[in-house]
Design a protein around this motif. Structure first.
Motif, PDB file in Angstrom:
ATOM      1  N   ILE A  61     -29.179  10.952  24.018  1.00 40.04           N
ATOM      2  CA  ILE A  61     -28.992  12.324  23.538  1.00 40.04           C
ATOM      3  C   ILE A  61     -28.866  13.286  24.704  1.00 40.04           C
ATOM      4  O   ILE A  61     -27.997  14.169  24.716  1.00 40.04           O
ATOM      5  CB  ILE A  61     -30.164  12.722  22.619  1.00 40.04           C
ATOM      6  CG1 ILE A  61     -30.131  11.894  21.332  1.00 40.04           C
ATOM      7  CG2 ILE A  61     -30.118  14.209  22.284  1.00 40.04           C
ATOM      8  CD1 ILE A  61     -31.304  12.128  20.421  1.00 40.04           C
ATOM      9  N   LYS A  62     -29.702  13.131  25.698  1.00 43.39           N
ATOM     10  CA  LYS A  62     -29.652  14.007  26.867  1.00 43.39           C
ATOM     11  C   LYS A  62     -28.321  13.865  27.600  1.00 43.39           C
ATOM     12  O   LYS A  62     -27.729  14.847  28.042  1.00 43.39           O
ATOM     13  CB  LYS A  62     -30.804  13.682  27.823  1.00 43.39           C
ATOM     14  CG  LYS A  62     -30.883  14.583  29.050  1.00 43.39           C
ATOM     15  CD  LYS A  62     -32.062  14.213  29.920  1.00 43.39           C
ATOM     16  CE  LYS A  62     -32.142  15.149  31.121  1.00 43.39           C
ATOM     17  NZ  LYS A  62     -30.937  15.105  31.963  1.00 43.39           N
ATOM     18  N   GLY A  63     -27.822  12.630  27.707  1.00 43.55           N
ATOM     19  CA  GLY A  63     -26.532  12.421  28.363  1.00 43.55           C
ATOM     20  C   GLY A  63     -25.396  13.096  27.619  1.00 43.55           C
ATOM     21  O   GLY A  63     -24.518  13.715  28.232  1.00 43.55           O
ATOM     22  N   HIS A  64     -25.401  13.005  26.280  1.00 43.87           N
ATOM     23  CA  HIS A  64     -24.352  13.655  25.487  1.00 43.87           C
ATOM     24  C   HIS A  64     -24.441  15.175  25.592  1.00 43.87           C
ATOM     25  O   HIS A  64     -23.409  15.865  25.673  1.00 43.87           O
ATOM     26  CB  HIS A  64     -24.458  13.226  24.024  1.00 43.87           C
ATOM     27  CG  HIS A  64     -24.157  11.775  23.801  1.00 43.87           C
ATOM     28  ND1 HIS A  64     -23.165  11.102  24.499  1.00 43.87           N
ATOM     29  CD2 HIS A  64     -24.717  10.851  22.967  1.00 43.87           C
ATOM     30  CE1 HIS A  64     -23.115   9.854  24.094  1.00 43.87           C
ATOM     31  NE2 HIS A  64     -24.047   9.669  23.177  1.00 43.87           N
ATOM     32  N   LEU A  65     -25.638  15.718  25.592  1.00 44.05           N
ATOM     33  CA  LEU A  65     -25.798  17.166  25.723  1.00 44.05           C
ATOM     34  C   LEU A  65     -25.316  17.656  27.086  1.00 44.05           C
ATOM     35  O   LEU A  65     -24.674  18.710  27.197  1.00 44.05           O
ATOM     36  CB  LEU A  65     -27.262  17.551  25.505  1.00 44.05           C
ATOM     37  CG  LEU A  65     -27.798  17.363  24.074  1.00 44.05           C
ATOM     38  CD1 LEU A  65     -29.285  17.667  24.029  1.00 44.05           C
ATOM     39  CD2 LEU A  65     -27.050  18.239  23.090  1.00 44.05           C
ATOM     40  N   ASP A  66     -25.618  16.894  28.123  1.00 40.31           N
ATOM     41  CA  ASP A  66     -25.149  17.267  29.466  1.00 40.31           C
ATOM     42  C   ASP A  66     -23.626  17.239  29.540  1.00 40.31           C
ATOM     43  O   ASP A  66     -23.001  18.095  30.180  1.00 40.31           O
ATOM     44  CB  ASP A  66     -25.747  16.322  30.521  1.00 40.31           C
ATOM     45  CG  ASP A  66     -27.250  16.501  30.675  1.00 40.31           C
ATOM     46  OD1 ASP A  66     -27.755  17.572  30.274  1.00 40.31           O
ATOM     47  OD2 ASP A  66     -27.912  15.581  31.187  1.00 40.31           O
ATOM     48  N   GLU A  67     -23.010  16.252  28.856  1.00 37.23           N
ATOM     49  CA  GLU A  67     -21.553  16.168  28.849  1.00 37.23           C
ATOM     50  C   GLU A  67     -20.942  17.362  28.119  1.00 37.23           C
ATOM     51  O   GLU A  67     -19.930  17.926  28.549  1.00 37.23           O
ATOM     52  CB  GLU A  67     -21.115  14.865  28.182  1.00 37.23           C
ATOM     53  CG  GLU A  67     -19.607  14.638  28.174  1.00 37.23           C
ATOM     54  CD  GLU A  67     -19.035  14.434  29.569  1.00 37.23           C
ATOM     55  OE1 GLU A  67     -17.819  14.623  29.725  1.00 37.23           O
ATOM     56  OE2 GLU A  67     -19.815  14.099  30.480  1.00 37.23           O
ATOM     57  N   LEU A  68     -21.568  17.776  27.021  1.00 40.02           N
ATOM     58  CA  LEU A  68     -21.082  18.953  26.302  1.00 40.02           C
ATOM     59  C   LEU A  68     -21.213  20.211  27.151  1.00 40.02           C
ATOM     60  O   LEU A  68     -20.338  21.090  27.113  1.00 40.02           O
ATOM     61  CB  LEU A  68     -21.868  19.125  24.995  1.00 40.02           C
ATOM     62  CG  LEU A  68     -21.568  18.108  23.885  1.00 40.02           C
ATOM     63  CD1 LEU A  68     -22.506  18.312  22.715  1.00 40.02           C
ATOM     64  CD2 LEU A  68     -20.121  18.219  23.432  1.00 40.02           C
ATOM     65  N   ARG A  69     -22.268  20.318  27.932  1.00 42.68           N
ATOM     66  CA  ARG A  69     -22.443  21.492  28.802  1.00 42.68           C
ATOM     67  C   ARG A  69     -21.347  21.536  29.867  1.00 42.68           C
ATOM     68  O   ARG A  69     -20.931  22.611  30.281  1.00 42.68           O
ATOM     69  CB  ARG A  69     -23.828  21.455  29.460  1.00 42.68           C
ATOM     70  CG  ARG A  69     -24.981  21.726  28.496  1.00 42.68           C
ATOM     71  CD  ARG A  69     -26.304  21.876  29.237  1.00 42.68           C
ATOM     72  NE  ARG A  69     -27.395  22.140  28.328  1.00 42.68           N
ATOM     73  CZ  ARG A  69     -28.197  21.214  27.817  1.00 42.68           C
ATOM     74  NH1 ARG A  69     -28.003  19.935  28.142  1.00 42.68           N
ATOM     75  NH2 ARG A  69     -29.169  21.551  26.999  1.00 42.68           N
ATOM     76  N   ARG A  70     -20.913  20.363  30.305  1.00 40.60           N
ATOM     77  CA  ARG A  70     -19.835  20.334  31.302  1.00 40.60           C
ATOM     78  C   ARG A  70     -18.487  20.690  30.680  1.00 40.60           C
ATOM     79  O   ARG A  70     -17.629  21.294  31.328  1.00 40.60           O
ATOM     80  CB  ARG A  70     -19.759  18.955  31.964  1.00 40.60           C
ATOM     81  CG  ARG A  70     -20.886  18.672  32.948  1.00 40.60           C
ATOM     82  CD  ARG A  70     -20.620  17.418  33.749  1.00 40.60           C
ATOM     83  NE  ARG A  70     -20.636  16.220  32.923  1.00 40.60           N
ATOM     84  CZ  ARG A  70     -21.727  15.477  32.722  1.00 40.60           C
ATOM     85  NH1 ARG A  70     -22.884  15.837  33.271  1.00 40.60           N
ATOM     86  NH2 ARG A  70     -21.685  14.395  31.971  1.00 40.60           N
TER      87      ARG A  70
END
Length: 227
Positions: free
Chosen positions: A70-79
């Motif tokens: 989940i954290k990885g997907h959220l970081d990707e969305l922030r990018r």
């Protein structure tokens, strides 16, 4: 002559070998003396805590991996979205929802437009408006097979008619291309005659393209035949 304690020993032996012990003024109380003990009888008791501990460990590790995904997907969305790393989850998801809505609307607009090329050659030209200085504005659409010199030839055709490009769109699918142009002519370039003139020029451009493609295909066929 028997020893004096022989009767006492007999009583003890009877108690040890009998299935019950005497009870005053009542029935006998059964007694049991197990003759063997198997260690496997306790295996279920000892394995149960171990199984629970292993299941708890596996659940903890799976939960940790889930949080990392989940954290990885959220970081990707922030990018991908215009936001910084400190944007909270609620604000980030709100931006994602809005972005998806915008893309859905853009897709709907594109699907409803006539920009995509068709399977047949098409040329259309019409004029129904004028610029602020009284010049005619033409909207032209050219759909044909794509070729490397199509765009330069199209620019040359417009320049020869002294037409100025105001807007241009192009879409290419499966080797076919459609060009949608909005052009303006000079003060003398207006009326139905000019519309027909532009249509004929674009038709000649497409026919020249078809002729070029036929010649190219014929050359390829000749080379294969000679082999």
């Amino acid at each position: 002559m028997q020893p004096e304690n022989s009767s006492g020993m007999s009583e003890i032996y009877r108690i040890l070998t009998h299935t019950g012990m005497p009870r005053a003024n009542g029935p006998e109380i059964p007694t049991f003396f197990p003759t063997s003990f198997c260690a496997s009888d306790m295996s279920g008791i000892t394995e149960l805590p171990q199984a629970r501990a292993l299941a708890a460990k596996n659940h903890k590790e799976a939960e940790k991996r889930r949080r990392e995904r989940i954290k990885g997907h959220l970081d990707e969305l922030r990018r991908l979205l215009p936001c910084n790393s400190k944007t909270d989850k609620a604000s980030l998801l709100a931006k994602v929802v809005q972005r998806v809505r915008d893309l859905k609307q853009q897709t709907s607009d594109i699907a409803g437009s006539d920009i995509f090329p068709s399977e047949t050659d098409e040329i259309s030209v019409f004029s129904d408006e004028f610029s602020s200085d009284g010049r005619s504005i033409f909207k032209a659409s050219v759909c044909c097979e794509d070729r490397s010199d199509l765009l330069p030839d199209l620019i040359e055709t417009l320049n020869s008619l002294h037409l100025r490009t105001l807007k241009a769109e192009m879409a290419m699918v499966g080797g076919r291309v459609r060009n949608v142009l909005v052009v303006a002519g000079d003060r003398d370039f207006n009326g139905d005659d000019c519309t027909d003139l532009l249509r004929d020029a674009l038709k000649a451009l497409v026919e020249r393209s078809d002729s070029s493609d036929r010649c190219k295909r014929q050359r390829i066929f000749d080379r294969r035949t000679m082999k």
